[in-house]
Design a protein around this motif. Structure first.
Motif, short mmCIF file in Angstrom:
data_model
loop_
_atom_site.label_atom_id
_atom_site.label_comp_id
_atom_site.label_asym_id
_atom_site.label_seq_id
_atom_site.Cartn_x
_atom_site.Cartn_y
_atom_site.Cartn_z
N LEU A 1 -1.98 54.82 43.52
CA LEU A 1 -2.06 55.92 42.57
C LEU A 1 -0.76 56.00 41.81
CD1 LEU A 1 -4.08 58.13 41.81
CD2 LEU A 1 -2.90 59.62 43.40
N ARG A 2 -0.86 55.96 40.50
CA ARG A 2 0.31 55.98 39.64
C ARG A 2 0.84 57.41 39.52
NH1 ARG A 2 2.37 56.63 34.93
NH2 ARG A 2 3.49 55.04 33.83
N ASN A 3 2.15 57.54 39.40
CA ASN A 3 2.72 58.88 39.21
C ASN A 3 2.85 59.19 37.72
OD1 ASN A 3 5.18 57.78 38.25
ND2 ASN A 3 6.03 57.70 40.30
N THR A 4 3.51 60.27 37.38
CA THR A 4 3.59 60.74 36.00
C THR A 4 4.79 60.16 35.23
OG1 THR A 4 4.80 62.69 36.76
CG2 THR A 4 2.41 62.89 36.53
N LYS A 5 5.51 59.24 35.83
CA LYS A 5 6.66 58.63 35.17
C LYS A 5 6.20 57.90 33.91
CE LYS A 5 10.58 55.61 36.14
NZ LYS A 5 11.25 54.81 37.16
N LYS A 6 7.07 57.87 32.90
CA LYS A 6 6.77 57.19 31.64
C LYS A 6 6.29 55.76 31.89
CE LYS A 6 8.82 56.06 27.22
NZ LYS A 6 10.03 55.99 26.43
N LEU A 7 5.39 55.29 31.08
CA LEU A 7 4.82 53.95 31.23
C LEU A 7 5.88 52.87 31.23
CD1 LEU A 7 1.71 54.17 28.88
CD2 LEU A 7 1.71 54.00 31.37
N ILE A 8 5.59 51.80 31.97
CA ILE A 8 6.49 50.66 32.02
C ILE A 8 6.58 50.04 30.63
CG2 ILE A 8 6.82 48.36 33.00
CD1 ILE A 8 5.23 49.31 35.43
N THR A 9 7.79 49.83 30.15
CA THR A 9 7.96 49.24 28.82
C THR A 9 8.57 47.84 28.89
OG1 THR A 9 10.10 50.31 28.60
CG2 THR A 9 8.19 51.47 27.69
N LYS A 10 8.91 47.41 30.10
CA LYS A 10 9.45 46.07 30.27
C LYS A 10 8.99 45.54 31.62
CE LYS A 10 13.74 47.83 32.20
NZ LYS A 10 15.16 47.80 32.19
N ARG A 11 9.11 44.26 31.80
CA ARG A 11 8.71 43.65 33.07
C ARG A 11 9.69 44.08 34.15
NH1 ARG A 11 5.46 39.53 34.65
NH2 ARG A 11 6.14 38.34 36.46
N VAL A 12 9.14 44.51 35.30
CA VAL A 12 9.99 44.96 36.40
C VAL A 12 9.64 44.20 37.67
CG1 VAL A 12 10.32 47.27 35.46
CG2 VAL A 12 8.39 46.84 36.99
N GLY A 13 10.59 44.16 38.60
CA GLY A 13 10.37 43.51 39.88
C GLY A 13 9.57 44.41 40.80
N HIS A 14 8.93 43.82 41.82
CA HIS A 14 8.10 44.63 42.69
C HIS A 14 8.79 45.09 43.96
CE1 HIS A 14 7.51 40.69 44.54
NE2 HIS A 14 7.15 41.33 45.63
N LEU A 15 9.86 44.47 44.38
CA LEU A 15 10.48 44.84 45.64
C LEU A 15 11.81 45.55 45.48
CD1 LEU A 15 9.66 41.72 47.79
CD2 LEU A 15 8.53 43.94 47.78
N GLY A 16 12.23 45.82 44.30
CA GLY A 16 13.47 46.54 44.11
C GLY A 16 14.59 45.62 43.71
N GLY A 17 15.75 46.19 43.62
CA GLY A 17 16.91 45.41 43.21
C GLY A 17 18.08 46.35 43.05
N ALA A 18 18.98 46.00 42.16
CA ALA A 18 20.18 46.80 41.96
C ALA A 18 19.83 48.17 41.39
CB ALA A 18 21.14 46.06 41.05
N ASP A 19 18.84 48.23 40.53
CA ASP A 19 18.47 49.49 39.89
C ASP A 19 17.09 49.91 40.38
OD1 ASP A 19 18.04 51.66 38.30
OD2 ASP A 19 18.23 50.60 36.40
#
Length: 127
Positions: free
Chosen positions: A90-108
């Motif tokens: 279930l997606r939350n209300t955060k603004k839509l993804i506008t760039k490719r992101v990693g799935h497991l996390g990272g520095a940010d």
């Protein structure tokens, strides 16, 4: 004791609800775990929905690939590979993804797929 699952529909982890002084039934809710809201899975051409009242709808860890298969090699070892199965969070209300992101996390942490998933908490209710 009963279990209760609470979903925030946001990126914030919800608290366990508590009875108020005016409630006719007094109870206490104790947190058991928090996680990410799993909505459904599609496995081997079939789909199954997930009741959001069930503790199994609140997974402790987010992974876009929850299913894997094992192919036994000639030496007896297991070679894992992901299948064409799908998981739906279930997606939350955060603004839509506008760039490719990693799935497991990272520095940010704000740049992970998990940051776009609704958070949840499972509570034990003592009446």
């Amino acid at each position: 004791y009963k279990r209760m699952t609470v979903h925030s529909f946001t990126g914030e982890i919800p608290d366990c609800p508590q009875a108020t002084a005016g409630d006719p039934l007094q109870w206490d809710a104790i947190p058991l775990w928090h996680g990410y809201t799993l909505y459904a899975m599609a496995v081997k051409g079939g789909a199954t929905g997930q009741s959001l009242t069930s503790p199994s709808s609140c997974l402790r860890h987010y992974s876009p690939v929850l299913t894997a298969q094992c192919q036994i090699s000639l030496d007896g070892s297991c070679n894992f590979f992901s299948s064409n199965d799908y998981t739906y969070f279930l997606r939350n209300t955060k603004k839509l993804i506008t760039k490719r992101v990693g799935h497991l996390g990272g520095a940010d942490e704000d740049d992970t797929q998990a940051s776009y998933i609704s958070r949840c908490r499972v509570c034990m209710v003592k009446i």
